[in-house]
Scaffold this motif. Structure first.
Motif, PDB file in Angstrom:
ATOM      1  N   ILE A 477       0.891  -1.133  -0.181  1.00 21.64           N
ATOM      2  CA  ILE A 477       0.230  -0.047  -0.308  1.00 21.64           C
ATOM      3  C   ILE A 477       0.869   1.424  -0.236  1.00 21.64           C
ATOM      4  O   ILE A 477      -0.085   2.438  -0.266  1.00 21.64           O
ATOM      5  CB  ILE A 477      -1.067  -0.120   1.507  1.00 21.64           C
ATOM      6  CG1 ILE A 477      -1.759  -1.188   0.975  1.00 21.64           C
ATOM      7  CG2 ILE A 477      -1.745   1.388   1.254  1.00 21.64           C
ATOM      8  CD1 ILE A 477      -2.666  -1.202   2.394  1.00 21.64           C
ATOM      9  N   ALA A 478       1.948   1.439   0.678  1.00 24.62           N
ATOM     10  CA  ALA A 478       2.619   2.124   0.925  1.00 24.62           C
ATOM     11  C   ALA A 478       3.479   2.910  -0.867  1.00 24.62           C
ATOM     12  O   ALA A 478       4.822   3.490  -0.488  1.00 24.62           O
ATOM     13  CB  ALA A 478       3.370   2.243   2.175  1.00 24.62           C
ATOM     14  N   GLY A 487       2.901  12.261   1.841  1.00 27.74           N
ATOM     15  CA  GLY A 487       3.292  12.039   2.437  1.00 27.74           C
ATOM     16  C   GLY A 487       4.500  12.068   2.842  1.00 27.74           C
ATOM     17  O   GLY A 487       5.235  10.792   2.591  1.00 27.74           O
ATOM     18  N   SER A 488       5.282  12.094   4.301  1.00 29.21           N
ATOM     19  CA  SER A 488       6.764  11.726   4.523  1.00 29.21           C
ATOM     20  C   SER A 488       6.946  10.595   4.894  1.00 29.21           C
ATOM     21  O   SER A 488       5.967   9.479   5.243  1.00 29.21           O
ATOM     22  CB  SER A 488       7.129  13.309   5.586  1.00 29.21           C
ATOM     23  OG  SER A 488       6.017  12.703   6.337  1.00 29.21           O
ATOM     24  N   ALA A 489       8.024  10.160   4.594  1.00 30.10           N
ATOM     25  CA  ALA A 489       8.479   8.549   4.972  1.00 30.10           C
ATOM     26  C   ALA A 489       8.677   8.434   6.888  1.00 30.10           C
ATOM     27  O   ALA A 489       8.629   9.475   6.684  1.00 30.10           O
ATOM     28  CB  ALA A 489       9.551   8.795   4.212  1.00 30.10           C
ATOM     29  N   GLY A 490       7.647   7.098   6.559  1.00 32.77           N
ATOM     30  CA  GLY A 490       8.239   6.881   8.491  1.00 32.77           C
ATOM     31  C   GLY A 490       6.547   6.567   8.828  1.00 32.77           C
ATOM     32  O   GLY A 490       5.415   6.813   8.384  1.00 32.77           O
ATOM     33  N   ALA A 491       6.285   7.715  10.268  1.00 31.10           N
ATOM     34  CA  ALA A 491       5.328   7.939  10.152  1.00 31.10           C
ATOM     35  C   ALA A 491       3.829   8.005   9.737  1.00 31.10           C
ATOM     36  O   ALA A 491       3.038   7.508  10.382  1.00 31.10           O
ATOM     37  CB  ALA A 491       5.515   9.070  11.959  1.00 31.10           C
ATOM     38  N   GLU A 492       4.142   9.148   8.957  1.00 29.66           N
ATOM     39  CA  GLU A 492       3.279  10.253   8.219  1.00 29.66           C
ATOM     40  C   GLU A 492       2.488   9.029   7.164  1.00 29.66           C
ATOM     41  O   GLU A 492       1.420   8.677   7.532  1.00 29.66           O
ATOM     42  CB  GLU A 492       2.897  11.137   7.033  1.00 29.66           C
ATOM     43  CG  GLU A 492       2.129  11.778   6.838  1.00 29.66           C
ATOM     44  CD  GLU A 492       2.731  12.752   6.428  1.00 29.66           C
ATOM     45  OE1 GLU A 492       1.335  13.450   5.962  1.00 29.66           O
ATOM     46  OE2 GLU A 492       3.182  13.579   6.496  1.00 29.66           O
ATOM     47  N   ARG A 493       3.169   7.773   6.496  1.00 27.47           N
ATOM     48  CA  ARG A 493       2.430   7.403   6.161  1.00 27.47           C
ATOM     49  C   ARG A 493       1.922   5.922   6.702  1.00 27.47           C
ATOM     50  O   ARG A 493       1.189   5.009   6.429  1.00 27.47           O
ATOM     51  CB  ARG A 493       4.071   7.057   4.667  1.00 27.47           C
ATOM     52  CG  ARG A 493       3.959   7.655   3.436  1.00 27.47           C
ATOM     53  CD  ARG A 493       4.852   7.263   2.911  1.00 27.47           C
ATOM     54  NE  ARG A 493       5.125   8.836   1.603  1.00 27.47           N
ATOM     55  CZ  ARG A 493       6.418   8.459   1.418  1.00 27.47           C
ATOM     56  NH1 ARG A 493       7.379   7.501   1.352  1.00 27.47           N
ATOM     57  NH2 ARG A 493       6.294   9.880   0.435  1.00 27.47           N
ATOM     58  N   ALA A 531      -4.851   0.885  -4.354  1.00 27.74           N
ATOM     59  CA  ALA A 531      -5.780   2.497  -4.875  1.00 27.74           C
ATOM     60  C   ALA A 531      -6.263   3.448  -4.519  1.00 27.74           C
ATOM     61  O   ALA A 531      -5.134   4.673  -5.387  1.00 27.74           O
ATOM     62  CB  ALA A 531      -6.295   1.353  -5.842  1.00 27.74           C
ATOM     63  N   LEU A 532      -6.428   3.277  -2.871  1.00 29.90           N
ATOM     64  CA  LEU A 532      -6.785   4.267  -2.790  1.00 29.90           C
ATOM     65  C   LEU A 532      -6.036   5.617  -2.533  1.00 29.90           C
ATOM     66  O   LEU A 532      -5.774   6.791  -2.166  1.00 29.90           O
ATOM     67  CB  LEU A 532      -7.734   4.242  -2.025  1.00 29.90           C
ATOM     68  CG  LEU A 532      -9.251   4.142  -2.163  1.00 29.90           C
ATOM     69  CD1 LEU A 532      -9.944   3.168  -0.869  1.00 29.90           C
ATOM     70  CD2 LEU A 532      -9.821   5.316  -3.112  1.00 29.90           C
ATOM     71  N   ALA A 533      -4.209   4.677  -1.905  1.00 22.23           N
ATOM     72  CA  ALA A 533      -3.360   5.374  -1.028  1.00 22.23           C
ATOM     73  C   ALA A 533      -2.643   6.613  -1.525  1.00 22.23           C
ATOM     74  O   ALA A 533      -2.560   7.393  -1.016  1.00 22.23           O
ATOM     75  CB  ALA A 533      -2.215   4.243  -1.345  1.00 22.23           C
ATOM     76  N   VAL A 534      -3.257   6.524  -3.334  1.00 19.03           N
ATOM     77  CA  VAL A 534      -2.874   7.850  -3.442  1.00 19.03           C
ATOM     78  C   VAL A 534      -3.691   8.608  -4.213  1.00 19.03           C
ATOM     79  O   VAL A 534      -3.266   9.630  -5.570  1.00 19.03           O
ATOM     80  CB  VAL A 534      -2.060   7.429  -5.196  1.00 19.03           C
ATOM     81  CG1 VAL A 534      -0.529   6.389  -4.588  1.00 19.03           C
ATOM     82  CG2 VAL A 534      -2.898   6.399  -6.212  1.00 19.03           C
ATOM     83  N   ASN A 535      -4.621   8.636  -3.268  1.00 18.69           N
ATOM     84  CA  ASN A 535      -5.863   9.766  -4.036  1.00 18.69           C
ATOM     85  C   ASN A 535      -6.316   9.840  -4.860  1.00 18.69           C
ATOM     86  O   ASN A 535      -6.221  11.090  -5.106  1.00 18.69           O
ATOM     87  CB  ASN A 535      -5.357  11.129  -3.011  1.00 18.69           C
ATOM     88  CG  ASN A 535      -5.212  11.074  -1.511  1.00 18.69           C
ATOM     89  OD1 ASN A 535      -5.271  10.332  -0.777  1.00 18.69           O
ATOM     90  ND2 ASN A 535      -4.014  11.782  -1.092  1.00 18.69           N
ATOM     91  N   PRO A 536      -7.029   8.631  -5.992  1.00 21.59           N
ATOM     92  CA  PRO A 536      -7.202   8.839  -7.373  1.00 21.59           C
ATOM     93  C   PRO A 536      -8.580   9.388  -6.918  1.00 21.59           C
ATOM     94  O   PRO A 536      -9.413   9.356  -5.869  1.00 21.59           O
ATOM     95  CB  PRO A 536      -7.100   7.609  -7.227  1.00 21.59           C
ATOM     96  CG  PRO A 536      -7.375   6.997  -6.164  1.00 21.59           C
ATOM     97  CD  PRO A 536      -7.177   7.251  -5.358  1.00 21.59           C
TER      98      PRO A 536
END
Length: 688
Positions: A477-478, A487-493, A531-536
């Motif tokens: 997903i990430a 998003g920023s790598a780490g906690a945010e993702r 698919a939703l992870a990238v805000n389509p």
């Protein structure tokens, strides 16, 4: 089309299964896929077994045929063919039973047919093995069976290999193979799964005809309740290795008794449920390597009570030949009215707000596709010269508005999936225009095209094949977020991954698992989360529910509808399931041989179809009535032969060789588009 008539010889038992226990040695322990199965099938009768995947339906068929895998064995029970217990026969004697006495249509004809033998050789082998015919006589009989199952040009098909045939024709060859020795009992394991409704109707008509001619008994295994309504005389509902309800078709459909049966019917999509949430069955079929002390459905039942968890229910007769395993039905138990009321009280959400549709089909808005073409070259010879073109998509035009769903329907091979992939630029397009939010996608290359991927995503038909088996779910997903810098790598993702998993109905802790650790429905949820992870803004859904049980399908459809309502995402929904279209779609486009022949709102296309192909497609759908499970509506409209090859489409209207209304003018030129209304358009000279 009416429901099947009752067989004339109802008193004669063709096959009786008693106390069948089958075991499989697995790493987790001994799995018991069949745990005391009893059933009987009468001559001339179709007996259907329904239930979710993993309940033991196919294992019942394999146990009867004694075709179990090496790690499996039959622990106890009997299978009597007439009066003989075939479980006691030595293997050499059982070979004379298989094919000659009991035939079987396997679920996957592509993997069940021998790839190194021609279709004719495989049928001849059965005829000669059972001493029905030899040599030239066997060849003639094989040709006769190819004709009887409706295969066009049977002389040529006899000499072809399975890989040269379409899915529908492979299934017909499998039927010819199973019936060539004229067995007394036919086991049909999901004989129409993943087939188009037109081919499905032809295969079901064929089985019905052969049964009437020969008085053959049929054991039909399926999860399609529409097919059961079309074919069955009696129905058994299976759950967790045992049968939990059995009865005549009419009683089963009009008054199901077991809570599991009621939930399955409530899970079916359709136009009547369009504005509400489908009922779902929470959880999964329990693992079959553990012992059961109470009702096996207790953990998923809405009306469970204390006794259900401590004592297994016995059979309770609720009508003539109608029985179910449920404590709520027993005399002296809780009032049966409680069961009906509790299952009927599932709350429905507020009606979903429908997104506004553009005033006309020609509106240039969110997504506008004009004259899209995707042609594939046909190359032959040592130098691989191009000698022709496969016109998979040949001039397709449609629009999708923000927050709306366009269903693209049609038979396999018509170009639906190719159109979806061409839209996303996953395959090169030959011509046409794809404008997405005012930007021409066909003009983009390299990095400019890659940047548009975040706004347009796809959910593939087979989630297992599209998920990397070496990556954990969280990483899958990430991955897209990292690729597009979301998003920023780490906690945010990490937080976003957990949020998405919760959003699609999976716990955040599932991020550490691999795809193989999930069920089919759960893997499809993971694919949606990816698919939703990238805000389509647009998602192409390619048959996302075609191989799922109705209960899992309901969960996925609820999820898609909820996401559309909350996020405003648009869908191009590619499917051949008309029930799903009725429930989910705002607009419908019907595709045939690379072109759209009819398009409009769902109400216009589904309620007042104008093109003969659309009418044939809709008439072939098995439907369940409120009065006994019979099909309702007009008889299926017969269309001739198979879908023509897109490499050599017919002159004029592409549908005319199969159309029951074709006239000479249909062969002269492809019909122009006719506007029936501002939103409903058809390509047919008969429509004025």
């Amino acid at each position: 089309m009416n429901a099947p008539a009752e067989p004339k010889m109802m008193a004669d038992i063709a096959l009786r299964v008693t106390g069948l226990h089958t075991c499989i040695d697995a790493s987790a322990g001994v799995v018991r896929p069949l745990d005391g199965v009893d059933l009987e099938i009468r001559k001339g009768e179709t007996f259907a077994i329904v239930g979710e995947s993993g309940c033991g339906k196919s294992m019942t068929a394999l146990s009867i045929m004694r075709l179990l895998p090496e790690a499996a064995w039959i622990e106890s029970g009997s299978v009597r063919l007439d009066a003989q217990n075939i479980l006691t026969l030595p293997e050499y004697a059982m070979r004379n039973v298989r094919g000659a006495r009991i035939g079987m249509i396997f679920q996957e004809p592509g993997t069940s047919l021998n790839p190194v033998l021609t279709c004719g050789e495989q049928i001849v082998e059965v005829l000669e093995r059972h001493n029905i015919a030899q040599g030239a006589a066997a060849q003639a009989r094989a040709l006769e069976w190819m004709q009887r199952v409706g295969i066009p040009d049977p002389e040529r098909r006899l000499t072809e290999y399975p890989f040269q045939l379409s899915g529908g024709m492979k299934q017909r060859v499998m039927i010819a193979l199973a019936l060539s020795a004229e067995p007394d009992v036919l086991i049909a394991d999901e004989p129409t799964t993943a087939l188009d409704v037109t081919i499905q109707a032809q295969i079901l008509d064929l089985l019905d005809q052969l049964q009437r001619e020969r008085g053959m008994a049929i054991l039909l295994i399926t999860h399609d309740l529409g097919v059961v309504a079309r074919m069955a005389h009696r129905v058994a509902l299976m759950y967790a290795a045992e049968i939990v309800e059995v009865g005549p078709r009419t009683a089963f459909f009009t008054d199901p008794q077991h809570p599991y049966a009621k939930k399955l019917f409530a899970s079916l999509p359709g136009a009547a449920k369009r504005g509400e949430k489908l009922a779902t069955i929470q959880g999964l079929v329990p693992p079959l390597h553990v012992g059961f002390t109470g009702c096996r459905f207790a953990d998923r039942c809405d009306v469970v009570h204390a006794r259900c968890r401590s004592e297994a229910p016995g059979w309770t007769e609720t009508g003539a030949g109608h029985q179910a395993r449920c404590h709520l039905l027993e005399q002296g138990g809780p009032d049966p009215v409680y069961l009906k009321q509790a299952l009927a009280e599932e709350p429905h959400p507020e009606p979903v707000a429908e997104a506004r549709r553009p005033e006309t089909l020609g509106t240039q808005g969110f997504l506008a596709i004009r004259e899209l073409k995707v042609h594939f070259p046909i190359r032959k010879g040592v130098l691989k010269r191009t000698v022709g073109q496969v016109k998979a998509v040949d001039g397709v035009s449609f629009d999708i508005a923000p927050g709306r769903t366009l269903a693209l329907v049609g038979e396999s091979g018509c170009g639906k999936t190719t159109a979806g992939k061409g839209l996303l630029q996953l395959i090169p397009v030959t011509g046409g225009s794809i404008r997405f939010e005012g930007q021409e996608l066909t003009a983009l290359k390299g990095e400019a095209l890659r940047r548009t991927r975040a706004a347009t995503q796809i959910v593939f038909q087979d989630p297992f094949a599209s998920l990397n088996p070496r990556m954990r779910v969280g990483d899958i997903i990430a991955e897209g977020m990292g690729s597009f810098g979301i998003g920023s790598a780490g906690a945010e993702r990490d937080a976003r991954v957990s949020e998405l998993l919760e959003q699609v109905g999976l716990g955040g802790d599932t991020r550490y698992k691999y795809p193989h650790e999930f069920s089919g429905g759960q893997r499809q949820r993971i694919a949606i989360a990816r698919a939703l992870a990238v805000n389509p803004k647009l998602i192409v859904c390619d048959e996302p529910t075609s191989a799922l049980d109705v209960s899992v399908q309901a969960q996925i459809l609820n999820l898609l509808k909820d996401l559309q309502q909350r996020l405003g995402v648009s869908y191009l929904f590619i499917t051949h399931n008309i029930g799903v279209v009725e429930y989910l779609a705002h607009d419908v486009a019907v595709m045939y041989l690379g072109r759209i022949v009819e398009a409009g709102t769902a109400e216009e296309v589904l309620n007042t179809p104008r093109h003969p192909y659309t009418q044939a497609l809709l008439s072939a759908v098995p439907r369940i009535s409120a009065s006994g499970g019979a099909l309702v509506g007009i008889d299926a409209i017969k269309v001739g032969s198979e879908l023509p090859s897109p490499a050599n489409p017919p002159q004029g209207c592409h549908f005319h060789p199969r159309c029951p209304h074709a006239v000479d003018a249909c062969r002269a030129a492809y019909p122009v588009e006719v506007a029936v209304s501002d939103t409903h358009r058809v390509r047919c000279i008969l429509v004025k």
